[in-house]
Design a protein around this motif. Sequence first.
Motif, PDB file in Angstrom:
ATOM      1  N   THR A  93     -45.906  -6.054 101.210  1.00 28.01           N
ATOM      2  CA  THR A  93     -44.854  -5.246 101.828  1.00 28.01           C
ATOM      3  C   THR A  93     -43.938  -6.342 102.745  1.00 28.01           C
ATOM      4  O   THR A  93     -44.362  -7.466 103.003  1.00 28.01           O
ATOM      5  CB  THR A  93     -45.146  -4.102 102.858  1.00 28.01           C
ATOM      6  OG1 THR A  93     -46.019  -4.627 103.940  1.00 28.01           O
ATOM      7  CG2 THR A  93     -45.878  -3.075 101.950  1.00 28.01           C
ATOM      8  N   GLY A  94     -42.718  -6.063 103.174  1.00 26.99           N
ATOM      9  CA  GLY A  94     -41.891  -6.519 104.161  1.00 26.99           C
ATOM     10  C   GLY A  94     -41.315  -8.266 103.394  1.00 26.99           C
ATOM     11  O   GLY A  94     -41.393  -9.254 103.927  1.00 26.99           O
ATOM     12  N   ILE A  95     -40.831  -7.725 102.326  1.00 23.39           N
ATOM     13  CA  ILE A  95     -40.183  -8.938 101.550  1.00 23.39           C
ATOM     14  C   ILE A  95     -38.775  -8.647 101.405  1.00 23.39           C
ATOM     15  O   ILE A  95     -38.159  -7.678 101.582  1.00 23.39           O
ATOM     16  CB  ILE A  95     -40.738  -8.911 100.134  1.00 23.39           C
ATOM     17  CG1 ILE A  95     -40.616  -7.607  99.419  1.00 23.39           C
ATOM     18  CG2 ILE A  95     -42.390  -9.112 100.138  1.00 23.39           C
ATOM     19  CD1 ILE A  95     -40.911  -7.537  98.041  1.00 23.39           C
ATOM     20  N   SER A  96     -37.932  -9.907 101.180  1.00 25.78           N
ATOM     21  CA  SER A  96     -36.727  -9.810 100.958  1.00 25.78           C
ATOM     22  C   SER A  96     -36.438 -10.720  99.646  1.00 25.78           C
ATOM     23  O   SER A  96     -37.053 -11.586  99.362  1.00 25.78           O
ATOM     24  CB  SER A  96     -35.940 -10.604 102.053  1.00 25.78           C
ATOM     25  OG  SER A  96     -34.559 -10.734 101.578  1.00 25.78           O
ATOM     26  N   VAL A  97     -35.543 -10.186  98.542  1.00 29.41           N
ATOM     27  CA  VAL A  97     -35.537 -10.574  97.499  1.00 29.41           C
ATOM     28  C   VAL A  97     -34.062 -11.021  97.093  1.00 29.41           C
ATOM     29  O   VAL A  97     -33.222 -10.026  97.233  1.00 29.41           O
ATOM     30  CB  VAL A  97     -36.018  -9.716  96.399  1.00 29.41           C
ATOM     31  CG1 VAL A  97     -35.940 -10.474  94.905  1.00 29.41           C
ATOM     32  CG2 VAL A  97     -37.583  -9.468  96.466  1.00 29.41           C
ATOM     33  N   SER A  98     -33.794 -11.883  96.524  1.00 27.73           N
ATOM     34  CA  SER A  98     -32.184 -12.288  96.104  1.00 27.73           C
ATOM     35  C   SER A  98     -32.190 -13.085  94.720  1.00 27.73           C
ATOM     36  O   SER A  98     -33.338 -13.737  94.769  1.00 27.73           O
ATOM     37  CB  SER A  98     -31.497 -13.029  97.107  1.00 27.73           C
ATOM     38  OG  SER A  98     -32.009 -14.558  97.410  1.00 27.73           O
ATOM     39  N   SER A  99     -31.249 -12.748  94.089  1.00 31.49           N
ATOM     40  CA  SER A  99     -31.359 -13.361  92.694  1.00 31.49           C
ATOM     41  C   SER A  99     -29.853 -13.615  92.223  1.00 31.49           C
ATOM     42  O   SER A  99     -28.903 -13.279  93.038  1.00 31.49           O
ATOM     43  CB  SER A  99     -32.179 -12.374  91.718  1.00 31.49           C
ATOM     44  OG  SER A  99     -31.003 -11.237  91.647  1.00 31.49           O
ATOM     45  N   ASP A 100     -29.887 -14.859  91.388  1.00 30.20           N
ATOM     46  CA  ASP A 100     -28.625 -15.168  90.870  1.00 30.20           C
ATOM     47  C   ASP A 100     -28.696 -15.103  89.169  1.00 30.20           C
ATOM     48  O   ASP A 100     -29.595 -15.732  88.780  1.00 30.20           O
ATOM     49  CB  ASP A 100     -28.281 -16.700  91.399  1.00 30.20           C
ATOM     50  CG  ASP A 100     -26.979 -17.302  90.672  1.00 30.20           C
ATOM     51  OD1 ASP A 100     -26.324 -16.421  90.366  1.00 30.20           O
ATOM     52  OD2 ASP A 100     -26.837 -18.539  90.750  1.00 30.20           O
ATOM     53  N   LYS A 113     -30.680 -17.219  86.581  1.00 35.45           N
ATOM     54  CA  LYS A 113     -30.686 -18.514  86.792  1.00 35.45           C
ATOM     55  C   LYS A 113     -31.662 -18.672  88.095  1.00 35.45           C
ATOM     56  O   LYS A 113     -32.468 -19.885  88.337  1.00 35.45           O
ATOM     57  CB  LYS A 113     -29.187 -18.981  87.512  1.00 35.45           C
ATOM     58  CG  LYS A 113     -28.289 -18.792  86.523  1.00 35.45           C
ATOM     59  CD  LYS A 113     -26.755 -19.003  87.176  1.00 35.45           C
ATOM     60  CE  LYS A 113     -25.920 -19.316  85.934  1.00 35.45           C
ATOM     61  NZ  LYS A 113     -24.708 -19.448  86.413  1.00 35.45           N
ATOM     62  N   LYS A 114     -31.710 -17.843  89.072  1.00 34.30           N
ATOM     63  CA  LYS A 114     -32.578 -18.191  90.296  1.00 34.30           C
ATOM     64  C   LYS A 114     -33.232 -16.668  90.998  1.00 34.30           C
ATOM     65  O   LYS A 114     -32.161 -16.078  91.110  1.00 34.30           O
ATOM     66  CB  LYS A 114     -31.915 -18.875  91.389  1.00 34.30           C
ATOM     67  CG  LYS A 114     -32.530 -19.360  92.790  1.00 34.30           C
ATOM     68  CD  LYS A 114     -31.895 -20.425  93.631  1.00 34.30           C
ATOM     69  CE  LYS A 114     -32.878 -20.814  94.384  1.00 34.30           C
ATOM     70  NZ  LYS A 114     -31.830 -21.629  95.582  1.00 34.30           N
ATOM     71  N   VAL A 115     -34.300 -16.686  91.244  1.00 33.92           N
ATOM     72  CA  VAL A 115     -34.713 -15.473  91.895  1.00 33.92           C
ATOM     73  C   VAL A 115     -35.779 -15.965  93.234  1.00 33.92           C
ATOM     74  O   VAL A 115     -36.565 -16.873  93.023  1.00 33.92           O
ATOM     75  CB  VAL A 115     -35.886 -14.686  91.202  1.00 33.92           C
ATOM     76  CG1 VAL A 115     -36.366 -13.628  91.816  1.00 33.92           C
ATOM     77  CG2 VAL A 115     -35.066 -14.022  89.919  1.00 33.92           C
ATOM     78  N   THR A 116     -35.025 -15.872  94.431  1.00 28.15           N
ATOM     79  CA  THR A 116     -35.667 -16.193  95.768  1.00 28.15           C
ATOM     80  C   THR A 116     -36.324 -14.893  96.318  1.00 28.15           C
ATOM     81  O   THR A 116     -35.713 -13.815  96.352  1.00 28.15           O
ATOM     82  CB  THR A 116     -34.559 -16.808  96.625  1.00 28.15           C
ATOM     83  OG1 THR A 116     -34.117 -17.849  95.852  1.00 28.15           O
ATOM     84  CG2 THR A 116     -35.210 -17.405  97.895  1.00 28.15           C
ATOM     85  N   VAL A 117     -37.592 -15.163  96.741  1.00 27.57           N
ATOM     86  CA  VAL A 117     -38.364 -14.225  97.322  1.00 27.57           C
ATOM     87  C   VAL A 117     -38.796 -14.399  98.724  1.00 27.57           C
ATOM     88  O   VAL A 117     -39.330 -15.814  98.989  1.00 27.57           O
ATOM     89  CB  VAL A 117     -39.788 -13.523  96.662  1.00 27.57           C
ATOM     90  CG1 VAL A 117     -40.242 -12.528  97.221  1.00 27.57           C
ATOM     91  CG2 VAL A 117     -39.108 -13.169  95.309  1.00 27.57           C
ATOM     92  N   SER A 118     -38.553 -13.629  99.738  1.00 28.37           N
ATOM     93  CA  SER A 118     -38.899 -14.433 101.047  1.00 28.37           C
ATOM     94  C   SER A 118     -39.854 -13.224 101.467  1.00 28.37           C
ATOM     95  O   SER A 118     -39.808 -11.939 101.400  1.00 28.37           O
ATOM     96  CB  SER A 118     -37.681 -14.312 101.945  1.00 28.37           C
ATOM     97  OG  SER A 118     -36.957 -15.211 101.717  1.00 28.37           O
ATOM     98  N   VAL A 119     -41.255 -13.871 101.986  1.00 28.61           N
ATOM     99  CA  VAL A 119     -42.274 -12.989 102.254  1.00 28.61           C
ATOM    100  C   VAL A 119     -42.793 -13.435 103.575  1.00 28.61           C
ATOM    101  O   VAL A 119     -42.598 -14.474 104.120  1.00 28.61           O
ATOM    102  CB  VAL A 119     -43.555 -13.005 101.213  1.00 28.61           C
ATOM    103  CG1 VAL A 119     -43.485 -12.561 100.106  1.00 28.61           C
ATOM    104  CG2 VAL A 119     -43.927 -14.693 101.432  1.00 28.61           C
ATOM    105  N   SER A 120     -43.286 -12.410 104.388  1.00 31.39           N
ATOM    106  CA  SER A 120     -43.845 -12.811 105.925  1.00 31.39           C
ATOM    107  C   SER A 120     -44.879 -13.833 105.600  1.00 31.39           C
ATOM    108  O   SER A 120     -45.666 -13.843 104.679  1.00 31.39           O
ATOM    109  CB  SER A 120     -44.292 -11.425 106.604  1.00 31.39           C
ATOM    110  OG  SER A 120     -45.131 -10.740 105.799  1.00 31.39           O
ATOM    111  N   ASP A 121     -45.118 -14.506 106.783  1.00 30.15           N
ATOM    112  CA  ASP A 121     -46.131 -15.643 106.781  1.00 30.15           C
ATOM    113  C   ASP A 121     -47.587 -15.070 106.395  1.00 30.15           C
ATOM    114  O   ASP A 121     -48.531 -15.904 106.443  1.00 30.15           O
ATOM    115  CB  ASP A 121     -45.876 -16.181 108.279  1.00 30.15           C
ATOM    116  CG  ASP A 121     -44.760 -16.925 108.311  1.00 30.15           C
ATOM    117  OD1 ASP A 121     -44.214 -17.347 107.377  1.00 30.15           O
ATOM    118  OD2 ASP A 121     -44.473 -17.222 109.383  1.00 30.15           O
TER     119      ASP A 121
END
Length: 147
Positions: A93-100, A113-121
């Motif tokens: 949980t606590g994720i952020s996703v962006s895609s192109d 083209k690109k999928v970027t996922v940001s997760v907590s540490d």
Amino acid sequence: MEFVKEWCLCVCISLIVAVIFSLFTPKGSMNGFYKILISFFVFISFLYPLKNADFGGFDISDTVIAENENNASPYCEMINSEVKSTLKSKGITGISVSSDVSVDYNSSEIDIKKVTVSVSDGYDKNEVKKIIFDSLGITAEVNGIGD
């Protein structure tokens, strides 16, 4: 419009010729054969003008592509939602996703083209990347939220 006029003229002339021939066909055992020949002639007269047709004026695919060319956001939202739900089902949980995403409307393909996922540490980035690839077949770039 000119093509339609020419096609109608050709069909009308063919029908008139077919009626004249049918009036002069003998009434006997060969009558069925002549009717088949005349029917075939009429059928061909419907199709023959199409060989000279230029259907370039009827192509609307360029218009549809021009309207939707830069409108890949529904696909981005769909991919982002799928990645989030996949990770949530694995307890992340606590994720952020962006895609192109780019969309090729001619071949009906979606190119991610690109999928970027940001997760907590607290989560292992390699594990998150592996979950996304195993579940969805998408190679994602995984970052920590603080990165």
